[in-house]
Design an enzyme around this catalytic site. Structure first.
Site, PDB file in Angstrom:
ATOM      1  N   HIS A 311      -4.841  -4.146   6.556  1.00  0.00           N
ATOM      2  CA  HIS A 311      -4.852  -4.746   7.507  1.00  0.00           C
ATOM      3  C   HIS A 311      -6.379  -5.558   7.104  1.00  0.00           C
ATOM      4  O   HIS A 311      -7.042  -4.785   7.408  1.00  0.00           O
ATOM      5  CB  HIS A 311      -4.959  -4.956   9.152  1.00  0.00           C
ATOM      6  CG  HIS A 311      -4.816  -6.756   9.268  1.00  0.00           C
ATOM      7  ND1 HIS A 311      -5.546  -7.651   8.735  1.00  0.00           N
ATOM      8  CD2 HIS A 311      -3.255  -7.366   9.091  1.00  0.00           C
ATOM      9  CE1 HIS A 311      -4.882  -8.641   9.229  1.00  0.00           C
ATOM     10  NE2 HIS A 311      -3.901  -8.590   9.427  1.00  0.00           N
ATOM     11  N   ASP A 369       3.931  -6.299  11.150  1.00  0.00           N
ATOM     12  CA  ASP A 369       5.242  -6.479   9.945  1.00  0.00           C
ATOM     13  C   ASP A 369       5.832  -5.069  10.868  1.00  0.00           C
ATOM     14  O   ASP A 369       7.226  -4.440  10.444  1.00  0.00           O
ATOM     15  CB  ASP A 369       4.897  -6.838   9.565  1.00  0.00           C
ATOM     16  CG  ASP A 369       4.362  -8.069   8.582  1.00  0.00           C
ATOM     17  OD1 ASP A 369       2.922  -7.743   8.171  1.00  0.00           O
ATOM     18  OD2 ASP A 369       5.152  -8.788   9.059  1.00  0.00           O
TER      19      ASP A 369
HETATM   20  C1  SDX Z   1       0.500 -10.291   7.833  1.00  0.00           C
HETATM   21  O1  SDX Z   1      -4.838 -12.157   6.691  1.00  0.00           O
HETATM   22  C2  SDX Z   1      -3.184 -11.804   7.870  1.00  0.00           C
HETATM   23  O2  SDX Z   1      -4.643 -11.853   8.750  1.00  0.00           O
HETATM   24  C3  SDX Z   1      -2.764 -11.397   7.306  1.00  0.00           C
HETATM   25  C4  SDX Z   1      -1.779 -11.147   8.906  1.00  0.00           C
HETATM   26  C5  SDX Z   1      -1.171 -12.548   9.603  1.00  0.00           C
HETATM   27  O3  SDX Z   1      -1.184 -12.437  10.349  1.00  0.00           O
HETATM   28  O4  SDX Z   1      -0.682 -13.700   8.754  1.00  0.00           O
HETATM   29  O5  SDX Z   1      -1.696 -10.308   9.697  1.00  0.00           O
HETATM   30  C6  SDX Z   1       0.077 -10.684   7.982  1.00  0.00           C
HETATM   31  O6  SDX Z   1       0.145 -10.136   5.921  1.00  0.00           O
HETATM   32  C7  SDX Z   1       0.257  -8.060   7.615  1.00  0.00           C
HETATM   33  C8  SDX Z   1      -0.213  -7.148   6.240  1.00  0.00           C
HETATM   34  C9  SDX Z   1       1.145  -7.034   6.139  1.00  0.00           C
HETATM   35  N1  SDX Z   1       0.526  -6.567   4.529  1.00  0.00           N
HETATM   36  C10 SDX Z   1       1.550  -5.407   4.608  1.00  0.00           C
HETATM   37  O7  SDX Z   1       2.251  -3.746   5.980  1.00  0.00           O
HETATM   38  C11 SDX Z   1       1.145  -4.512   3.176  1.00  0.00           C
HETATM   39  C12 SDX Z   1       0.903  -2.784   3.492  1.00  0.00           C
HETATM   40  N2  SDX Z   1      -0.534  -3.376   3.693  1.00  0.00           N
HETATM   41  C13 SDX Z   1      -0.808  -3.540   2.322  1.00  0.00           C
HETATM   42  O8  SDX Z   1      -0.793  -4.369   1.401  1.00  0.00           O
HETATM   43  C14 SDX Z   1      -2.547  -4.021   2.823  1.00  0.00           C
HETATM   44  O9  SDX Z   1      -2.948  -3.112   3.504  1.00  0.00           O
HETATM   45  C15 SDX Z   1      -2.822  -5.727   3.068  1.00  0.00           C
HETATM   46  C16 SDX Z   1      -2.655  -6.376   1.501  1.00  0.00           C
HETATM   47  C17 SDX Z   1      -2.486  -6.221   3.840  1.00  0.00           C
HETATM   48  C18 SDX Z   1      -4.869  -5.254   3.293  1.00  0.00           C
HETATM   49  O10 SDX Z   1      -5.035  -5.187   1.980  1.00  0.00           O
HETATM   50  P1  SDX Z   1      -6.922  -4.896   1.392  1.00  0.00           P
HETATM   51  O11 SDX Z   1      -7.878  -5.203   2.603  1.00  0.00           O
HETATM   52  O12 SDX Z   1      -6.983  -6.076   0.819  1.00  0.00           O
HETATM   53  O13 SDX Z   1      -6.493  -3.547   1.876  1.00  0.00           O
HETATM   54  P2  SDX Z   1      -7.077  -2.260  -0.258  1.00  0.00           P
HETATM   55  O14 SDX Z   1      -5.388  -3.541  -0.671  1.00  0.00           O
HETATM   56  O15 SDX Z   1      -8.332  -3.601  -1.553  1.00  0.00           O
HETATM   57  O16 SDX Z   1      -6.283  -1.335   0.390  1.00  0.00           O
HETATM   58  C19 SDX Z   1      -7.872  -0.777   0.784  1.00  0.00           C
HETATM   59  C20 SDX Z   1      -7.343   0.789   0.565  1.00  0.00           C
HETATM   60  C21 SDX Z   1      -6.811   1.008  -0.958  1.00  0.00           C
HETATM   61  O17 SDX Z   1      -7.662   2.073  -1.482  1.00  0.00           O
HETATM   62  P3  SDX Z   1      -9.115   2.280  -1.904  1.00  0.00           P
HETATM   63  O18 SDX Z   1      -8.484   1.026  -3.609  1.00  0.00           O
HETATM   64  O19 SDX Z   1      -9.864   1.859  -1.434  1.00  0.00           O
HETATM   65  O20 SDX Z   1      -8.416   4.274  -2.570  1.00  0.00           O
HETATM   66  O21 SDX Z   1      -5.534   1.087   1.356  1.00  0.00           O
HETATM   67  C22 SDX Z   1      -5.431   1.600   0.483  1.00  0.00           C
HETATM   68  C23 SDX Z   1      -5.649   1.109  -1.069  1.00  0.00           C
HETATM   69  O22 SDX Z   1      -5.100   1.514  -1.743  1.00  0.00           O
HETATM   70  N3  SDX Z   1      -4.009   0.756   1.081  1.00  0.00           N
HETATM   71  C24 SDX Z   1      -2.822   1.774   1.013  1.00  0.00           C
HETATM   72  C25 SDX Z   1      -1.755   0.566   2.299  1.00  0.00           C
HETATM   73  N4  SDX Z   1      -2.758  -0.343   2.487  1.00  0.00           N
HETATM   74  C26 SDX Z   1      -4.309  -0.236   1.667  1.00  0.00           C
HETATM   75  N5  SDX Z   1      -2.390   1.968   0.389  1.00  0.00           N
HETATM   76  C27 SDX Z   1      -1.315   2.835   1.198  1.00  0.00           C
HETATM   77  N6  SDX Z   1      -0.374   1.978   1.760  1.00  0.00           N
HETATM   78  C28 SDX Z   1      -1.035   0.618   2.466  1.00  0.00           C
HETATM   79  N7  SDX Z   1      -0.660  -0.032   3.527  1.00  0.00           N
END
Ligand code: SDX
Length: 441
Positions: A311, A369
């Site tokens: 998140h 989720d």
């Molecule tokens: C919702 O914003 C909100 O409040 C949203 C929400 C709401 O109520 O409105 O809470 C609802 O959207 C919840 C989130 C649902 N999405 C998912 O479950 C999809 C999977 N999650 C990822 O796509 C990700 O975690 C995000 C998009 C939710 C957050 O992304 P960020 O904060 O921009 O983090 P990032 O993409 O920069 O990731 C940081 C690191 C990265 O690795 P590095 O580049 O630092 O090496 O963590 C890794 C990412 O590759 N990473 C994951 C991961 N999520 C982040 N690796 C594997 N699996 C994951 N799910």
């Protein structure tokens, strides 16, 4: 809305030998903000913050999140207390008005919402324009976007009375529109709302009743869904809420703004994650395949991510996931499907991920989720309806945030800038003088 930011000092920026001071403000709780509204005017420079990871886009009194402590408050009330002790329409009233309603306020609000649950008969024609296999979110974006064509008398955003009618219409009609999208996708007749049912029971009946027989709402299940709706109602300035605010800042009518929010929520990184999380659990299928997917999630060359984990704000447990997990078990117990294989896979995946150093180091915990998909499927909804339900609930947060923005005296059209790294000024080059390609000769 009167600003209640409190002066808490200044920051000084040194640029090209000049110093510039900018005020620091604190709110009720959470990070302080540097007010850089005059930064460009004073320094000729912009800030640079793609994804807005360090940017407060507005002052708001609606929802507070502390990502480190896993805190989520709606108008100061903890989400778990509201989910356990309140109900959808009472929390909707709270988000819209800032206080819990007294008996009279609650009755008037319920009556107004109930009286707006029906849709214009001609709105039904929009559905027949879609293929039966259209994704229900595509239908939602189209039908909600068209509402302003039917409700002209509540599109003047400068008239508080029209804004209130539009707000109540939006909250009241979303369940009807969503249920119609579901019925259309399965080829069944639309079911009218009933004025003697509570908000969520009405929605379940419009989804699952068939014309050929009566339908008795299972109160345990509709209460669980009501709780799930509360958990999804608002979440500060997430992607879809920011979309609604940006659309609204241009003066667009509230129905068009909510349609924009629905479109943004659809993305799998945002509200589409519940559908993606369930699809992922189904793809994993059995517990022995979990390590393979954990490995893929960690592989930078593999686009696969563990849906339902991570998140932008919560760097500890998503407090909604705690309540969602409990609601999931309640529903599966009520339905006698405790041994649901996907639940076993989900719980094992959660256990492994929470022990795996990649996820621990990157603070990737289950978000709301992760368990919602399993619960919604157990309640009888198909996977492609999960984000529709998220949109139904989040409509309250979107419209409350839209309303707060419209009432903010400091509100102006949102217009971010950029840093430009494209070609410098150059003159047009006629074809015959350009870089020749073999085919040009
Ligand atoms: C919702 O914003 C909100 O409040 C949203 C929400 C709401 O109520 O409105 O809470 C609802 O959207 C919840 C989130 C649902 N999405 C998912 O479950 C999809 C999977 N999650 C990822 O796509 C990700 O975690 C995000 C998009 C939710 C957050 O992304 P960020 O904060 O921009 O983090 P990032 O993409 O920069 O990731 C940081 C690191 C990265 O690795 P590095 O580049 O630092 O090496 O963590 C890794 C990412 O590759 N990473 C994951 C991961 N999520 C982040 N690796 C594997 N699996 C994951 N799910």
């Amino acid at each position: 809305m009167k600003s209640e930011m409190k002066e808490a000092g200044t920051i000084t920026v040194n640029l090209d030998g000049e110093t510039h001071d900018f005020p620091l403000y604190k709110g009720t709780d959470g990070p302080a903000v540097f007010d850089i509204r005059s930064l460009y005017k004073q320094t000729g420079a912009f800030t640079f913050d793609p994804g807005f990871t360090s940017t407060a886009s507005c002052e708001s009194k609606i929802t507070y999140i502390d990502g480190e402590k896993g805190v989520l408050l709606y108008r100061g009330y903890p989400i778990d207390q509201l989910a356990e002790q309140s109900d959808f329409l009472e929390v909707a009233y709270l988000l819209l008005n800032g206080e819990l309603p007294d008996r009279g306020e609650r009755e008037r609000f319920d009556t107004s919402i109930t009286r707006h649950t029906m849709v214009h008969e001609q709105l039904k024609n929009f559905y027949s324009g879609f293929r039966r296999d259209a994704h229900p979110m595509a239908i939602m974006v189209g039908v909600v976007g068209a509402l302003s064509a039917f409700y002209h008398d509540s599109t003047d955003i400068n008239d508080p009375k029209q804004r209130l009618v539009a707000i109540h219409r939006m909250i009241a009609k979303m369940p009807t529109i969503a249920a119609m999208a579901y019925k259309y996708s399965i080829g069944q007749a639309f079911i009218f709302p009933r004025n003697d049912l509570d908000y969520t029971s009405n929605f379940m009946r419009m989804c699952f009743k068939v014309k050929a027989e009566d339908y008795e709402v299972n109160k345990v299940l509709s209460d669980a869904l009501d709780k799930i709706f509360i958990l999804h109602m608002d979440h500060e300035q997430n992607a879809s809420t920011s979309t609604v605010r940006l659309a609204g800042s241009s003066g667009a009518n509230p129905f068009a703004c909510i349609a924009a929010g629905i479109a943004s929520l659809w993305g799998p990184a945002h509200g589409g994650a519940n559908e993606a999380a369930l699809n992922m659990l189904e793809e994993i299928g059995t517990m022995d395949r979990i390590p393979e997917y954990i490995k893929r999630a960690k592989d930078k060359s593999d686009p696969f991510r563990l849906m339902g984990f991570g998140h932008r704000v919560y760097k500890n447990y998503d407090p909604r996931a705690t309540v969602m997990r409990k609601a999931c078990h309640e529903v599966l117990d009520a339905l006698g499907v405790r041994e649901e294989p996907l639940l076993q896979v989900a719980m094992e995946l959660e256990r492994i991920a929470l022990e795996d150093e990649y996820f621990v180091d990157k603070k990737l915990y289950p978000n709301i989720d992760f368990y919602s998909g399993i619960t919604l499927r157990a309640l009888g909804f198909p996977t492609d309806m999960f984000t529709v339900l998220f949109a139904l609930a989040r409509t309250v947060g979107w419209i409350a945030q839209w309303s707060e923005m419209i009432e903010d005296p400091g509100q102006k059209i949102g217009r971010p800038r950029q840093i430009y790294t494209g070609p410098a000024l150059r003159d047009y080059m006629p074809l015959h003088k350009r870089r020749l390609e073999p085919t040009d000769v």
